[in-house]
Design an enzyme around this catalytic site. Structure first.
Site, mmCIF file in Angstrom:
data_model
loop_
_atom_site.group_PDB
_atom_site.id
_atom_site.type_symbol
_atom_site.label_atom_id
_atom_site.label_comp_id
_atom_site.label_asym_id
_atom_site.label_seq_id
_atom_site.Cartn_x
_atom_site.Cartn_y
_atom_site.Cartn_z
ATOM 1 N N HIS A 32 36.578 10.818 20.858
ATOM 2 C CA HIS A 32 36.767 9.632 21.280
ATOM 3 C C HIS A 32 36.099 9.010 20.630
ATOM 4 C CE1 HIS A 32 36.823 7.038 24.999
ATOM 5 N NE2 HIS A 32 37.874 7.918 25.416
ATOM 6 N N THR A 33 36.793 8.850 18.711
ATOM 7 C CA THR A 33 36.662 7.775 18.232
ATOM 8 C C THR A 33 38.148 7.128 18.282
ATOM 9 O OG1 THR A 33 35.845 8.765 16.818
ATOM 10 C CG2 THR A 33 36.344 6.971 15.536
ATOM 11 N N GLU A 52 42.778 10.778 21.654
ATOM 12 C CA GLU A 52 42.363 11.925 21.789
ATOM 13 C C GLU A 52 43.178 13.371 22.213
ATOM 14 O OE1 GLU A 52 40.667 10.353 25.635
ATOM 15 O OE2 GLU A 52 41.547 8.012 24.777
ATOM 16 N N ASN A 76 38.728 13.915 29.823
ATOM 17 C CA ASN A 76 39.281 12.886 30.810
ATOM 18 C C ASN A 76 39.435 13.652 32.111
ATOM 19 O OD1 ASN A 76 42.319 11.676 31.825
ATOM 20 N ND2 ASN A 76 42.794 11.087 29.449
ATOM 21 N N GLN A 124 45.852 11.927 24.014
ATOM 22 C CA GLN A 124 45.773 10.464 24.579
ATOM 23 C C GLN A 124 46.060 9.301 24.134
ATOM 24 O OE1 GLN A 124 45.047 10.366 28.260
ATOM 25 N NE2 GLN A 124 44.965 8.747 28.671
ATOM 26 N N HIS A 147 35.313 12.381 31.500
ATOM 27 C CA HIS A 147 34.779 13.042 30.743
ATOM 28 C C HIS A 147 33.407 13.617 30.734
ATOM 29 C CE1 HIS A 147 37.631 10.433 28.592
ATOM 30 N NE2 HIS A 147 37.006 9.239 28.283
ATOM 31 N N ASP A 202 47.499 3.993 28.822
ATOM 32 C CA ASP A 202 46.088 5.297 29.122
ATOM 33 C C ASP A 202 46.806 5.936 29.034
ATOM 34 O OD1 ASP A 202 44.291 5.901 28.997
ATOM 35 O OD2 ASP A 202 43.206 4.847 30.978
HETATM 36 C C1 BGC Z 1 40.764 7.071 28.815
HETATM 37 C C2 BGC Z 1 40.789 5.904 29.512
HETATM 38 C C3 BGC Z 1 39.150 5.619 29.223
HETATM 39 C C4 BGC Z 1 38.565 5.614 28.226
HETATM 40 C C5 BGC Z 1 36.668 5.123 28.615
HETATM 41 C C6 BGC Z 1 39.590 6.990 27.778
HETATM 42 O O1 BGC Z 1 39.898 8.649 27.487
HETATM 43 O O2 BGC Z 1 41.884 7.610 29.064
HETATM 44 O O3 BGC Z 1 40.895 5.259 30.713
HETATM 45 O O4 BGC Z 1 38.846 3.394 29.371
HETATM 46 O O5 BGC Z 1 38.719 6.908 28.013
HETATM 47 O O6 BGC Z 1 36.445 6.498 29.191
#
Ligand code: BGC
Length: 370
Positions: free
Chosen positions: A196-197, A334, A96, A306, A122, A268
């Site tokens: 991040h699946t 997440e 994040n 998330q 990320h 989101d």
């Molecule tokens: C975020 C999104 C993002 C996605 C892909 C998520 O963890 O919260 O804002 O678009 O990841 O990058």
């Protein structure tokens, strides 16, 4: 149970054109695909490129197997993906956002890549999702596992400290996929690892996830500014579209005129998990897809989750079965510390110091309901 690890090379044609991820040839040659299987109908495939889960096959209520994880067939597609959706990956060193790509430790300012508007997202340009991990398959009575390790060097992507990370995926016969994260550092640093699946419990490529019923065990969330950085407030979800304390479909209130939904282009956001204690595994989310009867429950030791519902997918990416990944064609849950924690003194800390051990666990449990 026989360990079935398929050392399938995902590429045969040498090193393809690579964009941001500058992988060395020898690393590229060591990219493999591993398979975990159990005796209850589940198969999980993982590549050591980005520690990515490439597929999760689970039975539906009639026992019919289906792949519920969005992704690609070829590693080149993960490497070259234009809009980098982070399909299936382990995200780090910091999952994040970090505001303006900066934080301070002991009076020293550290600058990170600004790769999401004016913020850091990320882990930067080459985060943990774009590196090759070492992989060690393991198995025991009733389980199979893959332990992935990676050394993130001091100042890699601007973060201080040599960080030794391990992520272990374990599949057991109860259709539980456990993810154990461990890390140590030789200098104080910030860390926030997540998985991040993108899930679609109907099956990858089978339209939107708006009819999935979601429960989030969270009576608060962290509202953000227009750049998705938390304002610092822990806001009550009660009487807002963010209230998932009782299961409702993801689509039910997604189009309501709410400032946070406008900022996020839908959901989101980070939810604050209601916990009885600070450390134990606690139920964070339950998702049910009525047509297939598939249920996924997530338990975690983390304080936040998330929920991102694929607002940025737009049908241009085609997945494993050739079907387009439409807007909201998958959702991520997440487990994490809250976004921008390094700059938010009131949030649980993400600081890891030498001599300390970073240790978190998340369990994805699959079942069906008639
Ligand atoms: C975020 C999104 C993002 C996605 C892909 C998520 O963890 O919260 O804002 O678009 O990841 O990058």
């Amino acid at each position: 149970m026989k360990l079935q690890i398929l050392f399938l090379m995902m590429i045969f044609l040498g090193v393809p054109q690579m964009s941001s991820a500058a992988i060395k040839t020898e690393d590229f040659d060591s990219i493999k695909l591993y398979t975990l299987k159990n005796n209850s109908g589940m198969t999980v495939k993982i590549t050591n490129y980005g520690a990515i889960i490439t597929s999760i096959i689970v039975p539906d209520k009639n026992g019919k197997a289906g792949d519920i994880a969005l992704g690609y067939n070829r590693v080149e597609d993960y490497i070259n993906a234009v809009d980098k959706p982070y399909f299936g990956a382990i995200v780090g060193r910091y999952g994040n956002r970090i505001a303006k790509g900066q934080f301070e430790i002991d009076g020293e300012t550290y600058s990170l890549a600004v790769n999401n508007g004016e913020n850091h997202l990320h882990g930067g340009t080459i985060g943990f999702d774009k590196v090759v991990w070492n992989a060690e398959p393991m198995e025991g009575n009733g389980w199979q596992a893959l332990k992935l390790t990676y050394l993130a060097k001091d100042m890699e992507e601007g973060y201080p400290g040599n960080l030794e990370v391990s992520v272990t995926y374990t599949l057991n016969n109860k259709n539980e996929l456990k993810v154990d994260y461990l890390a140590t550092t030789d200098k104080a640093t910030h860390i926030n690892l997540t998985q991040h699946t993108y899930f679609n419990l109907k099956g990858e490529g089978e339209g939107t996830i708006l009819d999935h019923e979601l429960m989030l065990n969270a009576s608060k969330y962290t509202p953000t500014d227009s750049g998705a950085i938390p304002t610092g407030e822990l806001a009550e979800v009660k009487e807002t579209p963010f209230d998932f304390t009782k299961a409702k479909t993801i689509g039910k209130e997604i189009d309501e005129d709410h400032q946070q939904l406008i900022y996020g282009l839908g959901y989101d956001h980070n939810w604050v998990i209601d916990r009885e204690d600070e450390e134990g595994l606690t139920l964070a989310a339950r998702v049910h897809e009525p047509t297939t009867g598939r249920v996924m429950e997530i338990e975690t030791t983390e304080p936040g989750i998330q929920f991102y519902c694929g607002n940025f997918l737009d049908g241009r990416l085609k997945g494993k079965s050739g079907k387009p990944y439409v807007k909201r064609g998958g959702f991520c849950l997440e487990t994490q510390h809250y976004p921008d924690s390094p700059n938010q003194p009131n949030f649980p800390s993400t600081l890891l110091k030498p001599g300390e051990e970073y240790e978190t666990t998340t369990v994805f449990r699959f079942s069906t309901k008639k």
